[in-house]
Design a protein around this motif. Structure first.
Motif, short mmCIF file in Angstrom:
data_model
loop_
_atom_site.label_atom_id
_atom_site.label_comp_id
_atom_site.label_asym_id
_atom_site.label_seq_id
_atom_site.Cartn_x
_atom_site.Cartn_y
_atom_site.Cartn_z
N GLY A 165 4.39 5.18 -4.95
CA GLY A 165 3.79 5.43 -5.80
C GLY A 165 2.29 3.93 -5.95
N GLY A 166 2.77 3.01 -6.78
CA GLY A 166 2.18 2.15 -6.81
C GLY A 166 3.10 1.32 -5.92
N TRP A 167 4.25 0.65 -4.92
CA TRP A 167 4.55 0.20 -4.37
C TRP A 167 3.69 0.68 -2.60
N GLY A 168 3.83 1.80 -2.29
CA GLY A 168 3.82 1.97 -1.65
C GLY A 168 2.22 1.69 -1.10
N GLY A 169 1.24 2.04 -2.37
CA GLY A 169 -0.27 1.23 -1.72
C GLY A 169 -0.50 0.09 -1.80
N LEU A 170 0.23 -1.16 -2.37
CA LEU A 170 0.06 -2.10 -2.61
C LEU A 170 -0.48 -3.07 -0.97
N ASN A 171 -0.29 -2.81 0.50
CA ASN A 171 -0.92 -3.34 1.63
C ASN A 171 -1.54 -2.20 2.13
N GLN A 172 -2.06 -1.52 1.81
CA GLN A 172 -3.11 -0.41 2.30
C GLN A 172 -4.44 -1.08 2.39
N THR A 173 -4.72 -0.23 3.37
CA THR A 173 -6.99 -0.73 3.91
C THR A 173 -7.06 0.37 3.90
N GLN A 174 -6.66 1.69 4.55
CA GLN A 174 -6.99 2.74 4.44
C GLN A 174 -7.50 3.25 2.83
N LEU A 175 -8.75 3.46 2.20
CA LEU A 175 -8.76 4.33 1.13
C LEU A 175 -8.28 6.05 1.04
N ARG A 176 -8.49 6.69 2.07
CA ARG A 176 -7.45 7.61 1.31
C ARG A 176 -6.09 7.78 1.23
N LYS A 177 -5.67 6.75 2.07
CA LYS A 177 -4.05 6.08 2.00
C LYS A 177 -3.99 5.61 0.37
N ILE A 178 -4.66 5.15 0.11
CA ILE A 178 -4.95 4.48 -1.33
C ILE A 178 -5.05 5.23 -2.29
N LEU A 179 -5.28 6.64 -1.68
CA LEU A 179 -6.18 7.19 -3.25
C LEU A 179 -4.15 8.85 -2.71
N ALA A 180 -4.15 8.68 -2.00
CA ALA A 180 -3.15 9.59 -1.33
C ALA A 180 -1.69 9.05 -2.53
N TYR A 181 -1.25 7.61 -2.46
CA TYR A 181 -0.51 7.05 -2.77
C TYR A 181 -0.45 7.00 -4.80
N SER A 182 -1.94 7.17 -5.20
CA SER A 182 -2.46 6.92 -6.02
C SER A 182 -1.66 8.47 -6.66
N SER A 183 -2.13 9.22 -6.25
CA SER A 183 -1.69 10.58 -6.32
C SER A 183 -0.20 11.01 -6.66
N ILE A 184 0.47 10.56 -5.86
CA ILE A 184 1.71 10.01 -5.57
C ILE A 184 2.76 9.15 -6.98
N ALA A 185 1.53 8.62 -7.37
CA ALA A 185 2.25 8.01 -8.83
C ALA A 185 2.11 8.32 -10.36
N HIS A 186 0.50 9.48 -9.69
CA HIS A 186 0.05 10.30 -11.17
C HIS A 186 1.03 11.36 -11.20
N MET A 187 1.49 12.68 -9.88
CA MET A 187 2.02 13.16 -10.21
C MET A 187 3.82 12.81 -10.72
N GLY A 188 3.80 11.81 -10.82
CA GLY A 188 5.64 11.12 -11.60
C GLY A 188 5.35 11.28 -12.72
N TRP A 189 3.34 10.41 -13.52
CA TRP A 189 3.53 10.45 -14.92
C TRP A 189 3.00 11.83 -15.29
N PHE A 292 -3.54 -2.43 -6.81
CA PHE A 292 -4.59 -2.52 -5.39
C PHE A 292 -5.62 -2.08 -5.71
N TYR A 293 -5.76 -1.18 -7.65
CA TYR A 293 -7.15 -0.53 -8.01
C TYR A 293 -8.08 -2.12 -7.68
N MET A 294 -7.30 -3.30 -8.59
CA MET A 294 -8.42 -3.84 -8.73
C MET A 294 -9.48 -5.06 -7.29
N ARG A 295 -8.00 -4.63 -6.04
CA ARG A 295 -8.07 -5.43 -4.96
C ARG A 295 -9.30 -4.44 -4.54
#
Length: 347
Positions: A165-189, A292-295
Motif C-alpha cells: 500500500g505504501g510502495w504502490g502509490g508512490l509513482n501514481q498520478t491517478q487519484l483512484r489508484k492512490i486511494l486504492a493503495y491507501s485502502s490496501i495499507a489501511h486494511m493491513g493496519w 504520496f499524500y503530501m505530494r
C-alpha cells in the motif's frame, strides 16, 4: 441508470451486507455475500464503457473465487463440527480458508492485484462504495472468527499489505489508484491488530470510512481523477484545496488529526503484546503513505497552476453538487483527536 432500478440495486447491496452482519448461520452469511456481489456489478458499470466492463469482470471473477473458498471453508467446518451455527469456533483448516477468502474480498496482499485496476476503471461514486461499504461485511466475519484465526498468517498478510500500500502509490498520478493503495495499507493496519484487540479494528474501520468518504466527495465536486485536475481546483473552488490538504494528511495519520488515533492505538497495542519490530516496521511504512499524500497536497493547496493575468477566473462560490454530508465528514475526519482518552478504555 433509471432511479427506480438504481434504488432497487442499492437496497440489495445494503440488504446483503446487513444479512452478513446479522446472521448466525453460515449459509445465510454466504447468501448475503452473493447478494451483495451480484448487486454491486451494475453499480460498477453505471457509466458503461469498455474500461468499466473490464473492471467489473475482474471484480466479479475475484469475488466469485473468494466466495468459492469461503463456501469450501464452511463445508469443511460442517464436516468437522456437524453444525451450521456461527457460534461454534471454526477448526483451524476452515478458519484459514475463511481468512484467505475474506483477504481476497478486502484486497489484502498478496490478493491485492485486482483492487487498483478495478477502482481505476469505475466512476468516483462507485469507487467510493467499493472502498468503504464493501469493506464492512468481510471485516465483520474476521471480527467474529478472530479467536480461531492463525496469527502468523494475519501478520504476514498485514506486513505485505502495508508495504504494498505504501510502495504502490508512490509513482501514481491517478487519484483512484492512490486511494486504492491507501485502502490496501489501511486494511493491513486493521488486520495486524485483529488477533490482539478486534475492537480496535472496528474503530480503525469507522475512522477510515469517514476519511475516505470525505476525500471522495471532495474529488467529486470537481470530477477530479488526476493530480493535474487537482492543481486546477484553486481556480474554481478556492475553499476546497485547504480541505483536501487536511483530509489527506489525516488519511496519512499526521498527529493533530483524526487519522492519527487508530495508528497510535494500534502501535500501542502491538507494543503491549511484544510485537515491537512489527510496530516499528508499520510506523516506517506509514511514512511512504504520508509521502504520496503530501505530494497530492503540494500540487493541490501549496502551489498554484501557472496562469496569465488575462486568465478568466472561474470561481464557483455556489455549490453545483449536493454534498450534504461533506461538512460533518470533514469535521469528523480531522478533529477527533481530543476523544482519544475516551477511546483508550475500549476493551
Amino acid at each position: 441508470m433509471k432511479p427506480l432500478v438504481l434504488n432497487t440495486i442499492m437496497l440489495t447491496v445494503i440488504s446483503g451486507t446487513i444479512m452478513v452482519l446479522m446472521s448466525s448461520h453460515w449459509l445465510m452469511i454466504w447468501i448475503g455475500f452473493e447478494m451483495n456481489m451480484l448487486a454491486i456489478i451494475p453499480i460498477l458499470m453505471k457509466k458503461f464503457n469498455p474500461r468499466a466492463m473490464e473492471a467489473s469482470t475482474k471484480y466479479f471473477l475475484t469475488q466469485a473465487t473468494a466466495s468459492m473458498l469461503f463456501m469450501l471453508g464452511i463445508i469443511i467446518n460442517l464436516l468437522m463440527t456437524g453444525q451450521w451455527a456461527m457460534l461454534s469456533t471454526p477448526n483451524p483448516i476452515s478458519s484459514n480458508m475463511m481468512t484467505v477468502a475474506m483477504a481476497m474480498k478486502l484486497g489484502l496482499s498478496p490478493f491485492h492485484f485486482w483492487m487498483p485496476e478495478v477502482t481505476q476503471g469505475i466512476p468516483l461514486s462507485s469507487g467510493m462504495i467499493l472502498l468503504t461499504w464493501q469493506k464492512i461485511a468481510p471485516l465483520s466475519i474476521l471480527y467474529q472468527i478472530s479467536p480461531s484465526m492463525n496469527p502468523n498468517l494475519l501478520m504476514a498478510m498485514a506486513t505485505m499489505s502495508v508495504l504494498v500500500g505504501g510502495w504502490g502509490g508512490l509513482n501514481q498520478t491517478q487519484l483512484r489508484k492512490i486511494l486504492a493503495y491507501s485502502s490496501i495499507a489501511h486494511m493491513g493496519w486493521m488486520i495486524a491488530v485483529t488477533t490482539y484487540n478486534p475492537t480496535l479494528m472496528l474503530l480503525n474501520l469507522m475512522i477510515y470510512i469517514t476519511m475516505t468518504l470525505g476525500t471522495f466527495m471532495l474529488f467529486t465536486l470537481n470530477s477530479s481523477t488526476t493530480t493535474l485536475s487537482l492543481s486546477h481546483m484553486w481556480n474554481e473552488f478556492p475553499l476546497i484545496p485547504p480541505l483536501i490538504l487536511t483530509t489527506m494528511l489525516s488519511l496519512g495519520g499526521l498527529p493533530p488529526l483524526s487519522g492519527f488515533i487508530p495508528k497510535w492505538m494500534i502501535i500501542n497495542e502491538l507494543t503491549k503484546n511484544d510485537m515491537i519490530i512489527m510496530a516499528m516496521f508499520m510506523a516506517m511504512t506509514a511514512l511512504l503513505n504520508l509521502y504520496f499524500y503530501m505530494r497530492l497536497t503540494y500540487s493541490t493547496a501549496l502551489t498554484m497552476f501557472p496562469s496569465m493575468n488575462t486568465t478568466k477566473m472561474k470561481w464557483h462560490f455556489e455549490n453545483t453538487k449536493n454534498m450534504i454530508l461533506l461538512p460533518p465528514l470533514i469535521v469528523i475526519s480531522t478533529m477527533l483527536l481530543p476523544l482519544t482518552p475516551m477511546l483508550l478504555v475500549l476493551p
